[in-house]
Scaffold this motif. Structure first.
Motif, PDB file in Angstrom:
ATOM      1  N   ALA A 144       0.686  11.358   0.163  1.00  0.00           N
ATOM      2  CA  ALA A 144       1.896  11.232  -0.654  1.00  0.00           C
ATOM      3  C   ALA A 144       2.967  10.429   0.093  1.00  0.00           C
ATOM      4  CB  ALA A 144       2.432  12.621  -1.009  1.00  0.00           C
ATOM      5  N   ILE A 145       3.169  10.726   1.380  1.00  0.00           N
ATOM      6  CA  ILE A 145       4.147   9.965   2.166  1.00  0.00           C
ATOM      7  C   ILE A 145       3.721   8.510   2.281  1.00  0.00           C
ATOM      8  CG2 ILE A 145       5.224   9.738   4.434  1.00  0.00           C
ATOM      9  CD1 ILE A 145       4.966  12.763   4.759  1.00  0.00           C
ATOM     10  N   GLY A 146       2.456   8.281   2.598  1.00  0.00           N
ATOM     11  CA  GLY A 146       1.974   6.914   2.743  1.00  0.00           C
ATOM     12  C   GLY A 146       2.064   6.117   1.448  1.00  0.00           C
ATOM     13  N   THR A 147       1.760   6.769   0.316  1.00  0.00           N
ATOM     14  CA  THR A 147       1.840   6.074  -0.973  1.00  0.00           C
ATOM     15  C   THR A 147       3.275   5.700  -1.304  1.00  0.00           C
ATOM     16  OG1 THR A 147      -0.102   7.293  -1.767  1.00  0.00           O
ATOM     17  CG2 THR A 147       1.314   6.267  -3.427  1.00  0.00           C
ATOM     18  N   ALA A 153       7.828  -0.348   0.071  1.00  0.00           N
ATOM     19  CA  ALA A 153       7.843  -1.517   0.951  1.00  0.00           C
ATOM     20  C   ALA A 153       7.218  -2.730   0.278  1.00  0.00           C
ATOM     21  CB  ALA A 153       7.100  -1.199   2.253  1.00  0.00           C
ATOM     22  N   GLY A 154       6.142  -2.540  -0.446  1.00  0.00           N
ATOM     23  CA  GLY A 154       5.502  -3.666  -1.126  1.00  0.00           C
ATOM     24  C   GLY A 154       6.302  -4.183  -2.295  1.00  0.00           C
ATOM     25  N   HIS A 155       7.044  -3.305  -2.961  1.00  0.00           N
ATOM     26  CA  HIS A 155       7.801  -3.725  -4.142  1.00  0.00           C
ATOM     27  C   HIS A 155       9.062  -4.497  -3.768  1.00  0.00           C
ATOM     28  CE1 HIS A 155       9.609  -3.571  -8.148  1.00  0.00           C
ATOM     29  NE2 HIS A 155      10.707  -3.105  -7.576  1.00  0.00           N
ATOM     30  N   TYR A 156       9.846  -3.974  -2.838  1.00  0.00           N
ATOM     31  CA  TYR A 156      11.116  -4.619  -2.515  1.00  0.00           C
ATOM     32  C   TYR A 156      10.942  -5.817  -1.592  1.00  0.00           C
ATOM     33  CZ  TYR A 156      13.601  -0.800  -4.764  1.00  0.00           C
ATOM     34  OH  TYR A 156      14.090   0.089  -5.682  1.00  0.00           O
ATOM     35  N   GLY A 157      10.009  -5.727  -0.633  1.00  0.00           N
ATOM     36  CA  GLY A 157       9.773  -6.868   0.238  1.00  0.00           C
ATOM     37  C   GLY A 157      10.979  -7.217   1.095  1.00  0.00           C
ATOM     38  N   GLY A 158      10.986  -8.446   1.614  1.00  0.00           N
ATOM     39  CA  GLY A 158      12.122  -8.923   2.395  1.00  0.00           C
ATOM     40  C   GLY A 158      12.309  -8.172   3.695  1.00  0.00           C
ATOM     41  N   ARG A 211       0.615  -0.660   0.510  1.00  0.00           N
ATOM     42  CA  ARG A 211       1.515  -1.820   0.474  1.00  0.00           C
ATOM     43  C   ARG A 211       0.758  -3.094   0.122  1.00  0.00           C
ATOM     44  NH1 ARG A 211       2.654  -5.773   4.244  1.00  0.00           N
ATOM     45  NH2 ARG A 211       4.672  -6.831   3.965  1.00  0.00           N
ATOM     46  N   ALA A 212      -0.393  -3.295   0.749  1.00  0.00           N
ATOM     47  CA  ALA A 212      -1.189  -4.486   0.436  1.00  0.00           C
ATOM     48  C   ALA A 212      -1.626  -4.493  -1.027  1.00  0.00           C
ATOM     49  CB  ALA A 212      -2.402  -4.558   1.362  1.00  0.00           C
ATOM     50  N   GLN A 213      -2.037  -3.338  -1.539  1.00  0.00           N
ATOM     51  CA  GLN A 213      -2.441  -3.254  -2.939  1.00  0.00           C
ATOM     52  C   GLN A 213      -1.250  -3.468  -3.874  1.00  0.00           C
ATOM     53  OE1 GLN A 213      -5.443  -3.130  -3.882  1.00  0.00           O
ATOM     54  NE2 GLN A 213      -5.346  -2.620  -6.062  1.00  0.00           N
ATOM     55  N   THR A 214      -0.087  -2.982  -3.487  1.00  0.00           N
ATOM     56  CA  THR A 214       1.121  -3.172  -4.306  1.00  0.00           C
ATOM     57  C   THR A 214       1.481  -4.646  -4.412  1.00  0.00           C
ATOM     58  OG1 THR A 214       1.966  -0.995  -3.661  1.00  0.00           O
ATOM     59  CG2 THR A 214       3.554  -2.579  -4.515  1.00  0.00           C
TER      60      THR A 214
END
Length: 334
Positions: A144-147, A153-158, A211-214
């Motif tokens: 749950a924490i990792g997801t 992190a993958g959505h916002y980026g930067g 994150r990579a999958q996102t």
């Protein structure tokens, strides 16, 4: 005549009112169909879910190793759930032990007894409850924490993603067992402390995978359309990204349970577990304290060690099978 002339328009109005009312009648009659639309959509959604589960099971049962692991887990889970009725809670008592200390296996005690005269078979069955529960809860917390971290992190980026990933890398290079030992040492000794210690130290691998999958999911065109139509960050992450990363999360959870069980056994063996409950790692610690290694009392060491190995193997087999079903490109053997 003048009195009858208004009658005609009023009749016309009445007829038009009738037509108007009759015109509203079909709308009223069609309202149940409109009201039934959500239930129709719900039934379609559940039908698709049942179809998905059926396809998943049809593919999973072709994996012989996965079926073997599932059968073993089912048997162990049934033994653990029925422990209060099959062996009873008195098996944990050191004052009501039915045998003498360190008896070898016999007809009365198939796996022998411990240093207090308690049946090791009963302790093994009862300890499965704690080991499986701790492993499951710790794996769920970790995933749950990792997801959550991976999707954000993958959505916002930067720069935000860069900072989060550097923190994740720090947790990743640090030995998980060492961090868990530190947390279990500074906190009170209980089952929940062990769950928390394992969960908050073993999430980085899941975070990087999610994150990579996102990032891969958000590069698809329908994400751009959802954003253009006014979908906010929560809508995109909850409605589009999360369902697409759930197969990866499910496989990671299955694989993480075996690691959590091994970590719990290690912490209990080191004396950092809950002393008030019986677990497989705690049984190994008691065997060490009783001098079973130097005295040659193999029946005290072997059962909990073999049980830990078999459960970890069963979860690994199930996890690999689930992973191969959800991602056939892996080409995992059946």
């Amino acid at each position: 005549m003048t009195s009858t002339e208004p009658t005609a328009p009023s009749g016309t109005n009445a007829s038009s009112g009738t037509n108007a009312s009759s015109g509203t009648t079909p709308a009223t009659e069609s309202s149940p169909a409109t009201a039934s639309t959500p239930s129709t959509k719900s039934s379609l959604i559940w039908a698709r879910r049942r179809s998905t589960v059926a396809r998943f099971w049809a593919s999973y049962r072709t994996r012989r190793a996965g079926l073997l692991g599932l059968a073993g887990l089912t048997l162990i889970a049934l033994l653990a759930l029925t422990a209060p009725w099959t062996v009873g809670a008195d098996v944990q008592s050191v004052t009501q032990a039915p045998g003498t200390a360190l008896e070898p296996p016999s007809a009365e005690f198939p796996l022998g007894t411990d240093q207090f005269g308690r049946s090791l078979l009963g302790l093994l069955i009862w300890g499965a409850r704690i080991s499986l529960l701790v492993g499951l809860l710790a794996a769920v917390l970790s995933v749950a924490i990792g997801t959550l971290v991976g999707i954000i992190a993958g959505h916002y980026g930067g720069w935000f993603s860069t900072v989060v990933m550097r923190i994740t890398d720090w947790f990743l290079v640090m030995p998980t067992l060492v961090l868990a030992i530190v947390l279990a040492t500074v906190m009170s000794r209980s089952m929940w402390t062990v769950v928390l210690a394992i969960g908050v130290t073993s999430w980085p691998t899941t975070a990087r995978l999610v994150r990579a999958q996102t990032i891969a999911v958000e590069s698809r065109p329908y994400i751009e359309r959802a954003t253009a139509l006014g979908g906010g960050h929560g809508h995109v992450m909850g409605k589009h990204v999360l369902p697409n990363v759930m197969p990866l999360v499910l496989a990671q959870t299955t694989l993480g349970i075996s690691t959590a069980i091994l970590t719990e056994a290690t912490l209990a063996f080191l004396g950092l577990g809950d002393p008030t409950v019986v677990s497989w790692g705690g049984m190994l610690q008691d065997a060490r304290d009783a001098g079973a290694v130097s005295s040659g009392h193999w029946w005290y060491l072997a059962p909990p060690g073999i049980a830990i190995a078999l459960v970890a193997l069963a979860f690994t087999l199930c996890g690999r099978a689930v992973e191969s079903v959800l991602n056939p490109k892996l080409g995992v053997g059946r």
